[in-house]
Every structure is written in structure tokens, then in C-alpha cells.
Design a protein around this motif. Structure first.
Motif, PDB file in Angstrom:
ATOM      1  N   PHE A   1      40.016  34.164  26.029  1.00 14.04           N
ATOM      2  CA  PHE A   1      39.281  34.391  27.261  1.00 14.04           C
ATOM      3  C   PHE A   1      37.784  34.470  26.962  1.00 14.04           C
ATOM      4  CE2 PHE A   1      38.181  37.367  30.863  1.00 14.04           C
ATOM      5  CZ  PHE A   1      38.696  36.622  31.904  1.00 14.04           C
TER       6      PHE A   1
ATOM      7  N   PHE B   1      48.321  38.101  27.592  1.00 14.44           N
ATOM      8  CA  PHE B   1      47.686  38.932  28.622  1.00 14.44           C
ATOM      9  C   PHE B   1      48.734  39.678  29.435  1.00 14.44           C
ATOM     10  CE2 PHE B   1      45.986  39.831  32.812  1.00 14.44           C
ATOM     11  CZ  PHE B   1      44.843  40.527  32.470  1.00 14.44           C
TER      12      PHE B   1
ATOM     13  N   ALA C   1      40.439  43.356  27.911  1.00 14.80           N
ATOM     14  CA  ALA C   1      40.789  41.931  28.001  1.00 14.80           C
ATOM     15  C   ALA C   1      40.223  41.306  29.268  1.00 14.80           C
ATOM     16  CB  ALA C   1      42.310  41.787  27.983  1.00 14.80           C
ATOM     17  N   GLY C   2      38.989  41.670  29.619  1.00 16.25           N
ATOM     18  CA  GLY C   2      38.450  41.167  30.882  1.00 16.25           C
ATOM     19  C   GLY C   2      39.424  41.510  31.995  1.00 16.25           C
TER      20      GLY C   2
ATOM     21  N   THR D   1      40.880  43.003  35.199  1.00 18.90           N
ATOM     22  CA  THR D   1      40.421  43.444  36.509  1.00 18.90           C
ATOM     23  C   THR D   1      41.175  44.694  36.951  1.00 18.90           C
ATOM     24  OG1 THR D   1      39.974  41.146  37.083  1.00 18.90           O
ATOM     25  CG2 THR D   1      40.186  42.710  38.922  1.00 18.90           C
TER      26      THR D   1
ATOM     27  N   ARG E   1      48.349  47.423  38.728  1.00 20.30           N
ATOM     28  CA  ARG E   1      48.200  47.824  37.320  1.00 20.30           C
ATOM     29  C   ARG E   1      47.910  49.316  37.227  1.00 20.30           C
ATOM     30  NH1 ARG E   1      44.279  42.675  36.063  1.00 20.30           N
ATOM     31  NH2 ARG E   1      45.942  41.127  36.012  1.00 20.30           N
TER      32      ARG E   1
ATOM     33  N   GLN F   1      46.613  31.416  34.652  1.00 18.02           N
ATOM     34  CA  GLN F   1      47.214  32.126  33.533  1.00 18.02           C
ATOM     35  C   GLN F   1      48.150  33.176  34.103  1.00 18.02           C
ATOM     36  OE1 GLN F   1      44.547  34.008  30.765  1.00 18.02           O
ATOM     37  NE2 GLN F   1      46.221  34.620  29.430  1.00 18.02           N
TER      38      GLN F   1
ATOM     39  N   THR G   1      47.600  36.946  35.908  1.00 20.12           N
ATOM     40  CA  THR G   1      46.183  37.254  36.124  1.00 20.12           C
ATOM     41  C   THR G   1      45.878  37.311  37.617  1.00 20.12           C
ATOM     42  OG1 THR G   1      45.627  34.910  36.096  1.00 20.12           O
ATOM     43  CG2 THR G   1      45.481  36.085  33.997  1.00 20.12           C
ATOM     44  N   THR G   2      44.686  37.773  37.935  1.00 16.84           N
ATOM     45  CA  THR G   2      44.293  37.828  39.345  1.00 16.84           C
ATOM     46  C   THR G   2      44.204  36.408  39.921  1.00 16.84           C
ATOM     47  OG1 THR G   2      42.043  38.148  38.520  1.00 16.84           O
ATOM     48  CG2 THR G   2      43.186  40.078  39.341  1.00 16.84           C
TER      49      THR G   2
ATOM     50  N   ASP H   1      38.576  33.281  35.935  1.00 19.43           N
ATOM     51  CA  ASP H   1      37.370  34.093  36.056  1.00 19.43           C
ATOM     52  C   ASP H   1      36.118  33.266  35.775  1.00 19.43           C
ATOM     53  OD1 ASP H   1      39.774  35.620  35.358  1.00 19.43           O
ATOM     54  OD2 ASP H   1      38.493  37.368  35.411  1.00 19.43           O
TER      55      ASP H   1
ATOM     56  N   TYR I   1      35.939  44.575  35.801  1.00 18.97           N
ATOM     57  CA  TYR I   1      36.668  44.722  34.544  1.00 18.97           C
ATOM     58  C   TYR I   1      36.590  46.170  34.056  1.00 18.97           C
ATOM     59  CZ  TYR I   1      36.299  39.589  33.928  1.00 18.97           C
ATOM     60  OH  TYR I   1      36.370  38.227  34.059  1.00 18.97           O
TER      61      TYR I   1
END
Ligand code: GLN
Length: 258
Positions: free
Chosen positions: A46, A84, A100-101, A103, A108, A147, A150-151, A189, A219
Motif C-alpha cells: 500500500f 489486509f 496499514a492506512g 480507515t 471495525r 482490495q 477495504t473501504t 485510496d 487513518y
């Protein structure tokens, strides 16, 4: 019947003491904490936040930041690279914290605590250089690479009408499939989008998430629920902001991809 009950009971007990059934004792990571070592989970795919350096070791903004935080806390930092999508579950078992960047996200936050945010982010849409995609309406019905977990995945899955979502373990694989024409757009991102745009110059373009009315993201570092490390991490972060270290890291790792 009794056998079944016994089996179910064993399974329940095993699940309750999940870590005891695994290869690490409960709170395995925190045992090393007592020896002065902070085990940090990341997904080194990332850029510019985390990626594998020439020597094969994870580096990038997040890695430098967590090492600086560790130093303020008097802890040696050990990085563990993983998928991730496995990070949230690993916090508090395999690793002490994750950077890990990641969000801050309500779902979560049911499993982990988040530190104060250290970076404002936004999802971008990466498309081939000649694509006419420019708005959310254009994305409807398209094949979108993301990915897993992820968001970008959440947006493609929940917000884009009739999207065909292709989920990858690594963002670069989604981008490769964009270049190969297997997907029509990739939602990722901003900063990684800009890195990939320059890595594949002329072939793909990164579109600002503002055009798609995506919401701002923040983040933060993920910690085990109720961890006493939270205040220490936030204090260390505040100190790094005060003493200029944080800005220097932004300049070193992120500025050129802004
Ligand atoms: N910021 C995104 C998320 O938290 C992507 C993070 C990543 O892939 N490392 O879901």
C-alpha cells in the motif's frame, strides 16, 4: 446424542479459548510487550504508506511512524506483514497493534479501538487512460476491482449500482487487471492511486474521489479493545506532531505523491 453434545461443547470451549487452541497462548503478542517489543501488523502492499523495500523489509510512512511511536514509548518495533483483511482479527492475538492506512470504520471499531487519526484520506477511482468514466452514475454496472475488505470494497459493493466486484488480496493485482482490461475501474485510496498512476504512466489515470462524492476517511492505528496502549500511542503521536517528526515523515514519504 451425548457424543454430539460433547463434541459441540468441545467446539464451544475451544472457540471460547480460541487462542489456547492455536499455537500462541492468550495475549501472545502482549507477552513480548513485557520484554519491550511491540509487534505491529501491516499489509506492505500500500505505497507510500507501506511497501516492501529493496531489501524485502516493509517500509513507508506508516512503518516509519510506528517506529517513531515505538521509540517514544520505549519499545522496539517488530513488523509482521499479512493480508489486509486479516489485520483486524490479528490485533490483540497475533499482533499488538496494526498500522496499514486503515480507515476508522464503525464495523471495525466493534472489534478494535482506534488511536487518534493521523491522516485524512479519500477513495479515488482509477481507470484506463482513455476511459470516459467520470461520475458515480458512470460506474453503475461496471466491473470494479478492489482490495478485499477495504473501504474501496465497501463502496463498490454497497454504493455502486449493479457493480460486478472483483476482489483481490493485493491492490497491485487489481491495477494489473485494469491495465489488462479485465476490470473497468479500481477503487483505492488516493495516495496509492497516485503511486500506481505514475507507475503505469500513460496507461491509467486516477480520478479524484470528490467527483464521485466519496466521504472523507481517516487513518488510525488499531489496538485491542480497552488496551492501555491507547493513551500511550496517542501521547506519542501528539509528541511527534509537536516536535516536527510527523511533518518530516509526511514530507519524506507522502508529499511527492500528493
Ligand atoms: N484505507 C482503506 C481501508 O482501510 C485501505 C487500506 C489498505 O488497503 N491498506 O480499508
Amino acid at each position: 446424542m451425548k457424543k454430539v453434545i460433547a463434541l459441540v461443547l468441545a467446539a464451544v470451549l475451544c472457540a471460547a479459548a480460541l487462542t489456547a487452541c492455536g499455537d500462541k497462548p492468550a495475549g501472545g503478542a502482549s507477552a513480548t510487550l513485557e520484554e519491550g517489543k511491540l509487534i505491529v501488523g501491516t499489509n506492505a502492499a500500500f505505497p507510500p504508506f507501506e511497501y516492501l523495500g529493496d531489501d524485502g523489509a516493509p517500509e513507508g510512512f506508516d512503518i516509519a511512524l510506528i517506529k517513531a511511536i515505538g521509540e517514544k514509548m520505549g519499545l522496539e518495533v517488530e513488523i509482521q506483514d499479512m493480508e489486509f483483511n486479516a489485520l483486524v482479527a490479528a490485533v490483540g492475538s497475533k499482533v499488538d497493534v496494526a498500522i496499514a492506512g486503515m480507515t476508522v470504520d464503525e464495523e471495525r471499531a466493534q472489534s478494535v479501538d482506534f488511536s487518534n487519526s493521523y491522516y485524512e484520506a479519500l477513495q479515488y477511482v482509477v481507470v484506463s487512460a482513455d476511459s470516459e468514466i467520470a461520475t458515480m452514475a458512470d460506474l453503475a454496472g461496471k466491473t470494479i476491482g478492489v482490495q478485499l475488505g477495504t473501504t474501496g470494497d465497501f463502496i463498490a459493493t454497497d454504493d455502486v449500482e449493479n457493480a460486478q466486484v472483483s476482489r483481490y488480496d493485493k491492490m497491485v493485482d487489481a491495477v494489473n487487471d485494469l491495465v489488462n482490461g479485465r476490470v473497468e475501474a479500481v477503487i483505492i485510496d488516493k495516495n496509492p492511486a497516485l503511486v500506481f498512476e505514475s507507475n503505469f504512466a500513460g496507461q491509467i489515470k486516477a480520478l479524484d474521489g470528490v467527483q464521485f462524492e466519496f466521504e472523507k476517511e481517516y487513518y488510525a492505528i488499531a489496538l485491542p479493545k480497552g488496551s492501555e496502549l491507547l493513551t500511550q500511542v496517542n501521547d506519542a503521536l501528539a509528541k511527534l506532531k509537536e516536535d516536527g517528526t510527523f511533518d518530516a515523515l509526511v514530507a519524506e514519504y507522502i508529499e511527492e505523491t500528493k
